[in-house]
Design a protein around this motif. Structure first.
Motif, mmCIF file in Angstrom:
data_model
loop_
_atom_site.group_PDB
_atom_site.id
_atom_site.type_symbol
_atom_site.label_atom_id
_atom_site.label_comp_id
_atom_site.label_asym_id
_atom_site.label_seq_id
_atom_site.Cartn_x
_atom_site.Cartn_y
_atom_site.Cartn_z
ATOM 1 N N LEU A 1 1.012 -1.350 0.238
ATOM 2 C CA LEU A 1 -0.123 -0.132 0.195
ATOM 3 C C LEU A 1 0.881 1.059 0.201
ATOM 4 O O LEU A 1 0.249 2.180 -0.719
ATOM 5 N N LEU A 2 2.058 1.442 0.877
ATOM 6 C CA LEU A 2 2.859 2.392 1.222
ATOM 7 C C LEU A 2 3.850 2.659 -0.423
ATOM 8 O O LEU A 2 4.004 3.993 -0.391
ATOM 9 N N ALA B 1 3.857 6.021 -5.300
ATOM 10 C CA ALA B 1 3.546 6.765 -6.421
ATOM 11 C C ALA B 1 2.359 7.043 -7.172
ATOM 12 O O ALA B 1 2.438 8.469 -8.060
ATOM 13 N N VAL B 2 1.568 7.045 -6.142
ATOM 14 C CA VAL B 2 0.357 8.222 -6.870
ATOM 15 C C VAL B 2 0.641 9.310 -6.852
ATOM 16 O O VAL B 2 0.140 10.638 -6.653
ATOM 17 N N ARG C 1 -0.112 14.858 -13.164
ATOM 18 C CA ARG C 1 -1.078 13.821 -13.580
ATOM 19 C C ARG C 1 -1.662 13.123 -13.031
ATOM 20 O O ARG C 1 -1.710 12.919 -11.946
ATOM 21 N N LEU C 2 -2.588 13.137 -13.444
ATOM 22 C CA LEU C 2 -4.083 12.928 -12.310
ATOM 23 C C LEU C 2 -4.535 11.733 -13.405
ATOM 24 O O LEU C 2 -4.625 10.722 -11.913
ATOM 25 N N ASP D 1 -8.033 5.415 -10.530
ATOM 26 C CA ASP D 1 -7.991 4.097 -9.664
ATOM 27 C C ASP D 1 -7.829 4.000 -8.181
ATOM 28 O O ASP D 1 -8.223 2.922 -7.429
ATOM 29 N N LEU D 2 -7.590 5.042 -8.137
ATOM 30 C CA LEU D 2 -7.567 5.467 -6.395
ATOM 31 C C LEU D 2 -8.893 5.177 -5.850
ATOM 32 O O LEU D 2 -9.151 4.742 -4.977
ATOM 33 N N ILE D 3 -9.688 5.911 -6.615
ATOM 34 C CA ILE D 3 -11.252 6.292 -6.157
ATOM 35 C C ILE D 3 -11.594 4.774 -6.091
ATOM 36 O O ILE D 3 -12.867 4.148 -5.457
ATOM 37 N N MET D 4 -11.288 3.722 -7.326
ATOM 38 C CA MET D 4 -12.141 2.577 -7.607
ATOM 39 C C MET D 4 -11.441 1.552 -5.722
ATOM 40 O O MET D 4 -12.563 1.052 -5.010
ATOM 41 N N HIS D 5 -10.143 1.522 -5.634
ATOM 42 C CA HIS D 5 -9.414 1.170 -4.507
ATOM 43 C C HIS D 5 -10.389 2.397 -3.305
ATOM 44 O O HIS D 5 -10.611 1.132 -2.401
#
Length: 239
Positions: free
Chosen positions: A23-24, A29-30, A38-39, A45-49
């Motif tokens: 996770l970290l 990387a995010v 860069r969105l 992908d972040l929203i999905m997780h």
């Protein structure tokens, strides 16, 4: 960038320290992507997780609709079967819940950073009509550029409407047609006239310019936000 597997909660070694490491590394990387303005695709992908974590936390189940398009229904059903077996194991479920408790606020913080970047780019983006706008707005041309650059990216666009029992959704498809170098003689109006002459299928096209006052990457930020902003703009015109 370092991605996080769709089924990272149940995949591989089910150990808190191992999952924390995964996770970290992903969130680092995010953060690196956001620091470069860069969105996408990292924000979606972040929203999905995050949505999946919330669903697991509240309902102890995985929801197919929260997964990206790259996972098929068959893959999801296999994952669902694995997860149902895990839920029945109290000791294993305790470990998963510990991971979820740790991960949820970290995802929330990263999402807030992404939203702040999105809002910043959107605030510095202006959508304006080019020439006379026809009654039909759902198809036409979109010019995308930022004031610090010297190029205009020309796209055709088509807005589609999806409806269910409760809501109406608007989606937009774009196709890159050309990239032109801006100059004193090549105004948006002149560019529109050129397109009308060259592309007879749209004799009276709706045409809009999306101009950013802040330079951001085209594919990862400017274009996705310009497309969403155009949908909102056109929706208001149709109201």
């Amino acid at each position: 960038m370092n991605t996080l597997p769709v089924n990272w909660l149940t995949e591989g070694l089910l150990d808190f320290e191992y999952k924390k490491y995964l996770l970290l590394a992903y969130l680092q990387a995010v953060k690196g992507e956001f620091s470069q303005h860069r969105l996408y695709p990292v924000f979606s992908d972040l929203i999905m997780h995050y949505r999946n974590l919330v669903q697991v936390k509240e309902h102890k189940q995985l929801v197919y609709e929260s997964f990206p398009q790259r996972i098929s229904r068959a893959d999801f059903e296999k994952l669902q079967l694995v997860y149902e077996k895990i839920v029945q194991d109290d000791e294993t479920m305790e470990q998963i819940e510990e991971i979820i408790q740790y991960a949820t606020p970290l995802f929330s913080t990263a999402l807030n950073e992404g939203k702040e970047l999105y809002d910043f780019v959107e605030r510095h983006l202006e959508i304006t009509p080019v020439g006379i706008t026809p009654i039909y707005h759902d198809e036409g041309y979109l010019f995308v550029e930022h004031t610090a650059g010297k190029e205009t990216y020309v796209y055709s666009y088509h807005i589609t409407v999806f409806e269910n029992t409760y809501e109406k959704y608007r989606g937009i498809n774009t196709k890159h047609l050309q990239t032109v170098r801006r100059g004193l003689t090549l105004t948006h109006e002149h560019l529109k006239i050129q397109l009308i002459k060259e592309r007879k299928e749209l004799p009276n096209p709706a045409t809009f310019a999306a101009v950013s006052r802040f330079p951001v990457p085209l594919e990862q930020s400017l274009l996705p936000i310009a497309k969403r902003s155009l949908v909102k703009y056109v929706t208001k015109l149709a109201a």
